[in-house]
Enzyme design. Sequence first.
Site, PDB file in Angstrom:
ATOM      1  N   ARG A   1      -7.622  -8.334  -8.844  1.00 50.11           N
ATOM      2  CA  ARG A   1      -8.355  -9.591  -9.063  1.00 50.11           C
ATOM      3  C   ARG A   1      -9.739  -9.275  -9.615  1.00 50.11           C
ATOM      4  O   ARG A   1     -10.160  -8.126  -9.613  1.00 50.11           O
ATOM      5  CB  ARG A   1      -8.533 -10.304  -7.721  1.00 50.11           C
ATOM      6  CG  ARG A   1      -9.338  -9.452  -6.745  1.00 50.11           C
ATOM      7  CD  ARG A   1      -9.680 -10.109  -5.435  1.00 50.11           C
ATOM      8  NE  ARG A   1     -10.601  -9.317  -4.647  1.00 50.11           N
ATOM      9  CZ  ARG A   1     -10.274  -8.311  -3.852  1.00 50.11           C
ATOM     10  NH1 ARG A   1      -8.999  -7.947  -3.730  1.00 50.11           N
ATOM     11  NH2 ARG A   1     -11.192  -7.638  -3.179  1.00 50.11           N
TER      12      ARG A   1
ATOM     13  N   LYS B   1       0.823  -1.221   0.000  1.00 49.59           N
ATOM     14  CA  LYS B   1       0.000   0.000   0.000  1.00 49.59           C
ATOM     15  C   LYS B   1       0.852   1.264   0.000  1.00 49.59           C
ATOM     16  O   LYS B   1       0.443   2.292  -0.538  1.00 49.59           O
ATOM     17  CB  LYS B   1      -0.934   0.004   1.215  1.00 49.59           C
ATOM     18  CG  LYS B   1      -1.743  -1.269   1.432  1.00 49.59           C
ATOM     19  CD  LYS B   1      -2.686  -1.598   0.291  1.00 49.59           C
ATOM     20  CE  LYS B   1      -3.287  -2.992   0.451  1.00 49.59           C
ATOM     21  NZ  LYS B   1      -3.602  -3.665  -0.799  1.00 49.59           N
TER      22      LYS B   1
ATOM     23  N   HIS C   1     -16.088  -4.661   7.424  1.00 50.23           N
ATOM     24  CA  HIS C   1     -15.345  -4.825   6.167  1.00 50.23           C
ATOM     25  C   HIS C   1     -15.879  -5.947   5.277  1.00 50.23           C
ATOM     26  O   HIS C   1     -15.251  -6.317   4.299  1.00 50.23           O
ATOM     27  CB  HIS C   1     -13.843  -4.991   6.426  1.00 50.23           C
ATOM     28  CG  HIS C   1     -13.272  -3.812   7.146  1.00 50.23           C
ATOM     29  ND1 HIS C   1     -13.041  -2.600   6.515  1.00 50.23           N
ATOM     30  CD2 HIS C   1     -12.934  -3.618   8.439  1.00 50.23           C
ATOM     31  CE1 HIS C   1     -12.580  -1.733   7.399  1.00 50.23           C
ATOM     32  NE2 HIS C   1     -12.510  -2.316   8.571  1.00 50.23           N
TER      33      HIS C   1
HETATM   34  C1  MV4 Z   1      -9.677   4.825   5.061  1.00 50.45           C
HETATM   35  C2  MV4 Z   1     -10.880   5.321   5.594  1.00 50.45           C
HETATM   36  C3  MV4 Z   1     -10.903   6.637   6.000  1.00 50.45           C
HETATM   37  N1  MV4 Z   1      -9.797   7.413   5.891  1.00 50.45           N
HETATM   38  N2  MV4 Z   1      -8.607   5.640   4.972  1.00 50.45           N
HETATM   39  C4  MV4 Z   1     -10.956   0.271   4.757  1.00 50.45           C
HETATM   40  C5  MV4 Z   1     -10.362  -0.844   3.961  1.00 50.45           C
HETATM   41  C6  MV4 Z   1      -9.409  -0.246   2.997  1.00 50.45           C
HETATM   42  N3  MV4 Z   1      -9.768  -0.634   1.670  1.00 50.45           N
HETATM   43  C7  MV4 Z   1      -9.482   1.211   3.195  1.00 50.45           C
HETATM   44  N4  MV4 Z   1     -10.420   1.474   4.236  1.00 50.45           N
HETATM   45  C8  MV4 Z   1     -10.625   2.714   4.690  1.00 50.45           C
HETATM   46  N5  MV4 Z   1      -9.564   3.574   4.627  1.00 50.45           N
HETATM   47  C9  MV4 Z   1      -8.689   6.894   5.368  1.00 50.45           C
HETATM   48  N6  MV4 Z   1      -7.605   7.683   5.269  1.00 50.45           N
HETATM   49  C10 MV4 Z   1     -11.976   4.468   5.648  1.00 50.45           C
HETATM   50  C11 MV4 Z   1     -11.851   3.152   5.203  1.00 50.45           C
HETATM   51  C12 MV4 Z   1     -13.030   2.346   5.262  1.00 50.45           C
HETATM   52  C13 MV4 Z   1     -13.531   1.907   6.471  1.00 50.45           C
HETATM   53  C14 MV4 Z   1     -12.881   2.173   7.659  1.00 50.45           C
HETATM   54  C15 MV4 Z   1     -13.412   1.724   8.850  1.00 50.45           C
HETATM   55  C16 MV4 Z   1     -14.610   0.990   8.843  1.00 50.45           C
HETATM   56  C17 MV4 Z   1     -15.251   0.703   7.678  1.00 50.45           C
HETATM   57  C18 MV4 Z   1     -14.728   1.155   6.473  1.00 50.45           C
HETATM   58  C19 MV4 Z   1     -15.380   0.853   5.294  1.00 50.45           C
HETATM   59  C20 MV4 Z   1     -14.848   1.276   4.106  1.00 50.45           C
HETATM   60  C21 MV4 Z   1     -13.678   2.031   4.098  1.00 50.45           C
END
Ligand code: MV4
Length: 471
Positions: free
Chosen positions: A290, A115, A233
Amino acid sequence: MFHKLLIANRGEIAVRIIRACNDLGIKSVAIYSKADRDSLHVKMADEAYKVSDDPLQGYLNPQKIIDIALASRAEAIHPGYGFLAENADFAKMVEEAGLTWIGPKSEVIAKMGDKNEARKLMIKNGIPVVPGTENIADVQEAIQFAQKYGYPVIVKATSGGGGRGLRVAYNEKELVEGVDACRREAMAFFKDDSVFVEKYVENPKHIEFQILADNYGNIIHLGERDCSIQRRHQKLLEIAPSPSMSDDLRKRMGAVAVAAAKAAKYTNAGTVEFLVDEEKNFYFMEMNTRIQVEHCITEEVTGVDLVVRQIRIAAGEILELDQTDINFRGFSIEARINAEDVFNDFKPNPGKITAYYPALGPNVRVDSAVFKDYTIPPHYDSMIAKLIVRGASYDLAVRKLRRALNEFTIRGVKTTIEFLKNITNDKDFKKGDFDTSYLENKIESLLPEIEKDPKDLAAAIAAAIAAKYGF
Ligand code: MV4
């Protein structure tokens, strides 16, 4: 075109890939664990080989899978999603064995799986990302970042995925603990304890763009999916296009998604994931290398068979579609039907399916690998069917989903069908008004009123009659 292809997966995605092989006139080779010997993918494939007695180790054994591919004279391997799908070492082994990997090059998988590297590449190419650090050397760097940009911040594992290795911090104490906890979790799950810090975007929408790219530099996007409705998630419902996006935002984000894929030298099918904040600013989050569970809703609104396209691209065909060929028709929603007990923290509820009547009718699609009298093994994830519907408008798609969920009957195991039905009756869902916090606030009110177990139903009716007539 290939003559024979091996599917390094199980369940509905294995069945989905076999269907694409059949459509293309390619022979299919399945692999299976002992627990999966009576599975649909084994029955449907032209050939099937046991890869292990252990339920998981076979699907995760690169050398064994390659040996079966070579022995059966398959020319390509499709990894599906999960298992080894984003394992760059496996992709490299497949390439080196003289087989074709149905996906991007192994170096691209490796780069996007890191990442920190992915972020750096995007910054270099002018793709918007959330303000953040590179991999931090010590917690002091995290604190300095938070002092400059303010709380909340999020700590992310560099090798993270699937919701693992994330910690949100609202103050310095939480940040110090969060860095430590994130490092430990990352070491346990990914054998890599590097972490970085980003400004935390509160209540974002999770929007992802589908990409197709051939081996000759032709890259297009197929619009977006709104994956905001998640629980821990795990996505529950996905919608294409997002009901909350304007054509202008779609055009701008689509162009950025294509630029991101170009920057990564991406080939085959992939997804560029963005966060969209409450002011509609958008930020690159990660690139998934994927085919995804939710690819079907993009197929329904574009009419493009993504799995067939994956195979054709991997076989060296030119992508003759350009961006202007991609037209969108209405809205599609996917509901993931899981064998889970929603009253028991969505705990998996495997077992024997005693009745199975999938929804049918116009604009209803079911991707599944279960059937009446099938016993769901306890070793794998609990998704047993994807219900995919389409409607001319968002409203009509929601109605179609409600109708199809009403029709869908599964007995023998507890499922999320009633819970999903309640979402289709929720006023904010009906308005298309939701972000990633949607389920946090609503889960209690969305739980079905009574369990539709006949015994409980009889008890509930008896209680209602007793209450009404006073006995
Ligand atoms: C974040 C975010 C908010 N701010 N990054 C979650 C999995 C990955 N694909 C990226 N994710 C997130 N990154 C920043 N800077 C919010 C998420 C996020 C999330 C975070 C906590 C709980 C549920 C979530 C659902 C989708 C995305």
